[in-house]
Design a protein around this motif. Structure first.
Motif, short mmCIF file in Angstrom:
data_model
loop_
_atom_site.label_atom_id
_atom_site.label_comp_id
_atom_site.label_asym_id
_atom_site.label_seq_id
_atom_site.Cartn_x
_atom_site.Cartn_y
_atom_site.Cartn_z
N ASN A 139 0.84 -1.21 0.00
CA ASN A 139 0.00 0.00 0.00
C ASN A 139 0.86 1.25 0.00
O ASN A 139 0.57 2.22 -0.71
CB ASN A 139 -0.95 0.01 1.20
N LEU A 140 1.93 1.20 0.80
CA LEU A 140 2.84 2.35 0.84
C LEU A 140 3.51 2.55 -0.52
O LEU A 140 3.64 3.69 -0.99
CB LEU A 140 3.90 2.13 1.93
N GLY A 141 3.89 1.45 -1.18
CA GLY A 141 4.49 1.53 -2.51
C GLY A 141 3.52 2.13 -3.52
O GLY A 141 3.90 2.97 -4.35
N ARG A 142 2.25 1.69 -3.45
CA ARG A 142 1.25 2.26 -4.37
C ARG A 142 1.04 3.75 -4.08
O ARG A 142 0.93 4.56 -5.00
CB ARG A 142 -0.08 1.50 -4.24
N LEU A 143 1.01 4.09 -2.80
CA LEU A 143 0.83 5.50 -2.43
C LEU A 143 2.02 6.33 -2.93
O LEU A 143 1.83 7.40 -3.51
CB LEU A 143 0.70 5.62 -0.91
N GLY A 145 4.03 5.59 -5.38
CA GLY A 145 3.97 5.66 -6.84
C GLY A 145 2.97 6.70 -7.31
O GLY A 145 3.23 7.47 -8.24
N GLY A 146 1.81 6.71 -6.64
CA GLY A 146 0.80 7.71 -7.00
C GLY A 146 1.27 9.12 -6.70
O GLY A 146 1.05 10.04 -7.51
N MET A 147 1.94 9.27 -5.56
CA MET A 147 2.45 10.61 -5.21
C MET A 147 3.52 11.04 -6.21
O MET A 147 3.56 12.20 -6.62
CB MET A 147 3.01 10.61 -3.78
N ALA A 148 4.39 10.13 -6.59
CA ALA A 148 5.44 10.45 -7.56
C ALA A 148 4.81 10.88 -8.88
O ALA A 148 5.25 11.86 -9.49
CB ALA A 148 6.36 9.24 -7.76
N HIS A 149 3.77 10.15 -9.30
CA HIS A 149 3.07 10.50 -10.53
C HIS A 149 2.45 11.90 -10.41
O HIS A 149 2.57 12.73 -11.32
CB HIS A 149 2.00 9.45 -10.83
N GLU A 150 1.80 12.13 -9.26
CA GLU A 150 1.15 13.43 -9.06
C GLU A 150 2.18 14.56 -9.00
O GLU A 150 1.90 15.67 -9.44
CB GLU A 150 0.32 13.42 -7.78
N LEU A 151 3.35 14.28 -8.46
CA LEU A 151 4.38 15.31 -8.41
C LEU A 151 5.05 15.50 -9.77
O LEU A 151 5.37 16.61 -10.16
CB LEU A 151 5.45 14.96 -7.37
#
Length: 189
Positions: A139-143, A145-151
């Motif tokens: 879950n932390l990895g998905r989070l 990854g999502g944050m990296a994408h959003e940034l």
């Protein structure tokens, strides 16, 4: 009255190791080991016999000692009887060594099973905790990854704008447009 043995069968001879003639010279108390805490004192046994009624059956466990000195567990079923105008205590004495050994084997087996269940339960708890930890990390990895994408999405246009900026410094309208776009992108972060 005093524990004298008047009759004995072949089974009694076999389990005690005494010959019939030898047993008939003994008192029942001679078969009680001196070191056993399983048996009542002789005085207490005699007192209980006096209190028994004819025909009442009394069963209990005790320890007897064989002719060779070995001590073995027995189950005694006894009753007070009248025979030829005399009162006797008739007893059936059963060697329960095999029963005790079987009970011990069952207790030992149950203990091993309980230990095995406890061990397996602890192993399952460890595996369960590892699965929970793995799920948390996933879950932390998905989070992340999502944050990296959003940034990355807002940062890419800002990075591009910074590369273009030196080429358009002399055009104020273009610089204003780039500044406005960079501000929007930074606010999205």
């Amino acid at each position: 009255k005093d524990g004298e043995i008047f009759a004995v069968n072949d089974a009694g001879c076999r389990q005690s190791g005494f010959l019939e003639e030898e047993l008939l010279k003994l008192k029942i108390f001679d078969l009680l080991p001196k070191t056993s805490d399983k048996n009542m004192p002789v005085e207490e046994i005699l007192k209980q016999w006096d209190q028994w009624q004819l025909g009442e059956i009394h069963s209990f466990e005790a320890a007897h000692q064989r002719k060779d000195g070995t001590i073995y567990p027995v189950e005694i079923s006894s009753t007070k009887i009248q025979y030829s105008n005399q009162t006797f205590i008739m007893a059936i004495v059963k060697d329960i060594t095999l029963r005790r050994e079987a009970e011990k084997m069952i207790r030992d087996y149950n203990e091993r099973l309980e230990n095995e269940v406890e061990l397996r339960t602890n192993e399952l708890k460890v595996v369960h905790e590892q699965l929970i930890q793995q799920d948390r990390l996933a879950n932390l990895g998905r989070l992340a990854g999502g944050m990296a994408h959003e940034l990355r999405n807002p940062i890419a246009p800002v990075s591009n704008a910074l590369q273009v900026w030196p080429r358009i410094e002399d055009r104020p309208e273009e610089v204003a447009r780039l500044r406005a776009m960079m501000t929007r992108q930074v606010r999205q972060m």
